[in-house]
Design a protein around this motif. Structure first.
Motif, mmCIF file in Angstrom:
data_model
loop_
_atom_site.group_PDB
_atom_site.id
_atom_site.type_symbol
_atom_site.label_atom_id
_atom_site.label_comp_id
_atom_site.label_asym_id
_atom_site.label_seq_id
_atom_site.Cartn_x
_atom_site.Cartn_y
_atom_site.Cartn_z
ATOM 1 N N GLY A 1 112.704 111.136 25.521
ATOM 2 C CA GLY A 1 112.973 112.572 25.540
ATOM 3 C C GLY A 1 114.120 112.940 24.611
ATOM 4 O O GLY A 1 114.596 112.107 23.837
ATOM 5 N N THR B 1 114.217 117.411 27.511
ATOM 6 C CA THR B 1 112.814 117.676 27.170
ATOM 7 C C THR B 1 112.144 116.319 27.051
ATOM 8 O O THR B 1 112.514 115.533 26.174
ATOM 9 C CB THR B 1 112.713 118.424 25.832
ATOM 10 N N HIS B 2 111.227 116.035 27.969
ATOM 11 C CA HIS B 2 110.711 114.661 28.049
ATOM 12 C C HIS B 2 109.200 114.622 27.896
ATOM 13 O O HIS B 2 108.511 115.634 28.024
ATOM 14 C CB HIS B 2 111.108 114.024 29.382
ATOM 15 N N GLU B 3 108.677 113.435 27.618
ATOM 16 C CA GLU B 3 107.233 113.219 27.498
ATOM 17 C C GLU B 3 106.603 113.139 28.889
ATOM 18 O O GLU B 3 107.301 113.294 29.890
ATOM 19 C CB GLU B 3 106.994 111.912 26.730
ATOM 20 N N ASP B 4 105.300 112.907 28.949
ATOM 21 C CA ASP B 4 104.607 112.736 30.224
ATOM 22 C C ASP B 4 105.261 111.643 31.058
ATOM 23 O O ASP B 4 105.617 110.591 30.530
ATOM 24 C CB ASP B 4 103.151 112.302 29.964
ATOM 25 N N ALA C 1 104.711 116.562 30.471
ATOM 26 C CA ALA C 1 105.836 116.786 29.569
ATOM 27 C C ALA C 1 106.420 118.170 29.805
ATOM 28 O O ALA C 1 105.686 119.145 29.929
ATOM 29 C CB ALA C 1 105.363 116.658 28.122
#
Lengths: 122, 658
Positions: free
Chosen positions: A55, A70-73, A80
């Motif tokens: 992220g 802000t991160h991925e799945d 996300a």
């Protein structure tokens, strides 16, 4: 046998066939879906889990020990998005700054998860 | 292979239709105790049994050929594993099983000798035959083109009605002709009243069926063809036209039968009744032969991709468009006068259908007036057209394509068309005709397919070279997307910071973006869900406005808007440069920013620009500035709320090709 009885029987048999087919296939699908949901729930409920997630740090709120990332799945937990996470210890946020691309370890029993480790990736 | 399957499907469909018609005509004619009528009924029942078996056999052939086609190898037709897979794992296979189970059941039911001397028994037995045959035919709709569409249920129902109406009418023609022929013979006199009754009932049923066929066929055609280009420019559409063309003589024959032969049936036997009956039998048989050809075309259509999914090849050198009338008053007047003449002709034609005396002269006059109307009204509406005119763009209108097209444009087009598409390039001065100004409304009048044709083949008389050999198709579509963006850039000058209610016309190019290592998202993903505020910012000037946006982000999100911030310098470390304060939680694009900036700066070239994109994917407002905080902080919230209050939803931009 009278012809009208034969026709009636035939139609009843057809209806039964359609009903049985629907019940068989329809119920099987429903059962499969239930099993799947149960398996999913069983895998996540109550058990402690660990994820490694990539992220970007968007904000740091040291007063309440929170990092907004802000991160991925996160498979099996959330898609996300931009979201705040608590850090396991006060020192964790000191290693990163806003705008850093990071990889962090998320640990806990959902929804009570905390960041236990974090490092910048670039 | 395809030809073989078309033949097999033709046979199968014709047999199934005939089966429904035969079973139906027995029920329609009703019970009779006359020897000739009974002999006909026995013959028809035998025919039904034979038809059910034959339909089953041809159905097996269709299944085998379809399996070979799906597997892509010939020997799959005899491979039990492949057949089993098609039967059990495809929708078509399930429908096949149901339909052929019904056919077998029908054959078995007809093989059992039943006592039908009582009226109830007769009705039950014959009704059951019709029911099974109709179910076997109608169920086929669940595996046709209609079943592969969104909004399936209504389309499948319409398709089923179409098949059943065809069965009741077209399938009943031959049984009826056989009954009439028997009754027209001298020794068939006993069944004559029965035959007359059957013919009259059939005539009523045929009328209802033809209406049902027309209505369900129109519904199906709208879904599967959808446009004039699809109708005349694709194999599917041309097959449909062929079907319609065959329908004209069939309906003419039917009308003739109804008007001339039907009233004579009950006339005095030797001089009127029997000749009328024999004549009707002949004409009905002729109708049946034409219907067989129609069924063949229907079988062919079932194996052809629907026009809505094929690239139409426009067969004419012109097309008609109301766009030619913009700014050309003389043409508009002529088209208007022509349409009035057309209306006059239509009124005269209607009058000719109503009046009794002087019908022919009136009809002739009406046709002349109609012809004159066409000759006056249509020429001003005609535009040049090319085979690719209605082809849909192969590359979507998106930022990356526009950027790629811009590079191609600078290399190949700018010399004549000018760096900004104004038609003012230095090399253009030597050409026989000045190069087109690509920014103006003239570009919007042409379809993307027109531009594709010109770029591919050139315009020899204007000195435009052909690029078909120099640029591959994708590159040509990129150039077209760039030209479209040039025209959009020119039009976007009319857009200000305030939303014009109900007016959505400027399509926002799609784009892909990502924040750090998170998955790539696109503008299109927000369509129908959220309003997008695309903020192109330049540091340090934009800092104040970004702080304001960050402050308002919760309110914007609550109103259904997403803010996407794009650094105009496309810096990969944009987030770090923004720093820790203020806290910005909306996406700041770090991947894909260069394409977005290049495409959207054509619409808004200011250091700081905010582009408001509605849920339909249209640019609705553009504010251009230097990034200072807005004097009226809630102005953006008000514009977003304006979009939320809109009821009218413009069609999705894909349906809107320029």
């Amino acid at each position: 046998m009278r012809a009208w009885k034969a026709a009636l029987l035939l139609n009843l048999a057809l209806l039964l066939g359609v009903g049985w087919g629907y019940a068989f296939w329809g119920l099987r699908t429903t059962r499969l879906e239930q099993d799947l949901a149960a398996a999913r729930a069983g895998a996540t409920a109550g058990a402690e889990r660990v994820w490694r997630v990539a992220g970007v740090v968007r904000a740091i709120v040291p007063e309440i020990n929170v990092l907004v990332i802000t991160h991925e799945d996160i498979p099996g937990y959330m898609p996300a998005m931009t979201m705040g996470f608590r850090a396991a210890s006060p020192g964790i946020h000191e290693a990163v700054a806003v705008g850093d691309a990071v990889r962090f370890t998320l640990q806990g029993v959902p929804p009570n998860v905390v960041i236990t480790a974090i490092e910048t990736t670039r | 292979m395809i030809a073989l399957e078309v033949l097999a499907r033709w046979a199968h469909l014709a047999l199934s239709v005939l089966l429904v018609g035969s079973a139906g005509s027995i029920l329609l004619a009703g019970r009779s105790d006359r020897p000739t009528a009974l002999a006909w009924e026995t013959r028809m029942l035998d025919a039904c049994r034979g038809l059910a078996v034959l339909a089953f056999v041809t159905g097996v052939a269709v299944l085998m050929l379809q399996t070979a086609l799906l597997e892509g190898r010939r020997d799959a037709a005899l491979d039990p594993v492949a057949l089993k897979r098609v039967l059990l794992e495809t929708r078509g296979g399930h429908v096949w099983l149901v339909r052929h189970g019904l056919l077998l059941l029908l054959a078995a039911f007809l093989a059992v000798p039943l006592d039908v001397r009582r009226r109830l028994d007769w009705r039950a037995a014959r009704g059951e035959t019709v029911l099974l045959a109709a179910a076997a035919l109608g169920a086929g709709a669940a595996a046709g083109h209609a079943a592969a569409q969104p909004g399936t249920l209504a389309a499948v129902a319409a398709d089923g009605v179409h098949a059943l109406a065809a069965g009741a009418w077209a399938g009943g023609l031959i049984p009826l002709a056989l009954l009439l022929r028997r009754a027209a013979r001298a020794e068939g006199a006993d069944a004559r009243p029965h035959a007359v009754r059957a013919a009259r009932r059939f005539s009523r049923l045929a009328l209802a069926s033809v209406l049902a066929l027309a209505a369900s066929g129109a519904l199906g055609a709208t879904a599967q063809v959808g446009s004039v280009a699809g109708l005349v420019g694709t194999p599917y559409g041309r097959l449909l036209l062929g079907k319609l063309a065959l329908l004209v003589p069939i309906l003419a024959l039917a009308a003739l039968n109804r008007q001339r032969h039907l009233p004579g049936l009950a006339g005095e036997a030797a001089s009127v009744g029997r000749p009328a009956m024999a004549g009707l039998a002949r004409f009905v048989a002729g109708e049946a032969a034409l219907v067989l050809a129609v069924v063949g075309l229907a079988a062919w259509m079932a194996l052809t991709p629907p026009a809505a999914h094929a690239a139409p090849e426009w067969p004419f050198a012109f097309r008609l468009s109301l766009a030619t009338l913009d700014g050309a008053p003389a043409r508009a007047v002529r088209a208007l006068v022509g349409s009035q003449v057309l209306a006059l002709g239509a009124v005269a034609a209607l009058a000719a259908l109503v009046v009794r005396r002087g019908r022919l002269p009136l009809l002739g006059g009406a046709l002349v007036v109609l012809g004159a109307g066409v000759a006056i009204a249509l020429p001003p509406l005609a535009l040049d057209a090319y085979p690719t005119t209605y082809v849909r763009p192969a590359v979507p209108y998106r930022a990356a394509s526009i950027v790629a097209g811009a590079a191609r444009y600078r290399e190949h087009c700018a010399a004549c068309h000018g760096p900004a598409g104004a038609g003012d390039g230095p090399a253009g001065l030597r050409l026989p005709r000045p190069p087109a100004d690509l920014r103006g409304p003239r570009t919007a009048r042409h379809t993307a397919g027109d531009l594709f044709w010109w770029i591919t083949h050139g315009i020899p008389r204007a000195g435009m070279p052909a690029f078909g050999a120099r640029l591959d198709a994708e590159a040509r579509w990129d150039v077209i997307n760039y030209v479209r963006a040039l025209a959009a850039a020119n039009a976007a000058r009319g857009l200000g910071p305030a939303v014009e209610p109900g007016r959505a016309w400027l399509v926002a190019p799609d784009f892909a973006y990502a924040v750090g290592p998170t998955p790539t998202r696109t503008l299109q993903e927000h369509r129908g869900r959220r309003i997008v505020v695309l903020a192109l910012y330049t540091l340090p000037g934009s800092r104040a406005r970004l702080a304001q946006l960050a402050d308002q982000y919760p309110s914007l999100a609550a109103l259904g808007a997403e803010v996407i911030a794009v650094p105009t310098d496309a810096a990969p470390d944009a987030l770090r440069r923004l720093g820790a304060a203020p806290r910005i939680f909306f996406p700041v694009v770090t991947e894909g920013a260069a394409d977005i900036v290049a495409a959207y700066r054509m619409l808004a070239a200011a250091p700081h620009a905010e582009i408001l994109i509605d849920r339909g994917g249209y640019v609705r407002a553009i504010s251009r500035g230097d990034g200072r905080a807005a004097g009226e902080p809630n102005a953006l919230l008000a514009e977003v709320q304006e979009l939320n209050a809109e009821k009218v939803v413009a069609p999705a931009p894909e349906a809107h090709v320029h």
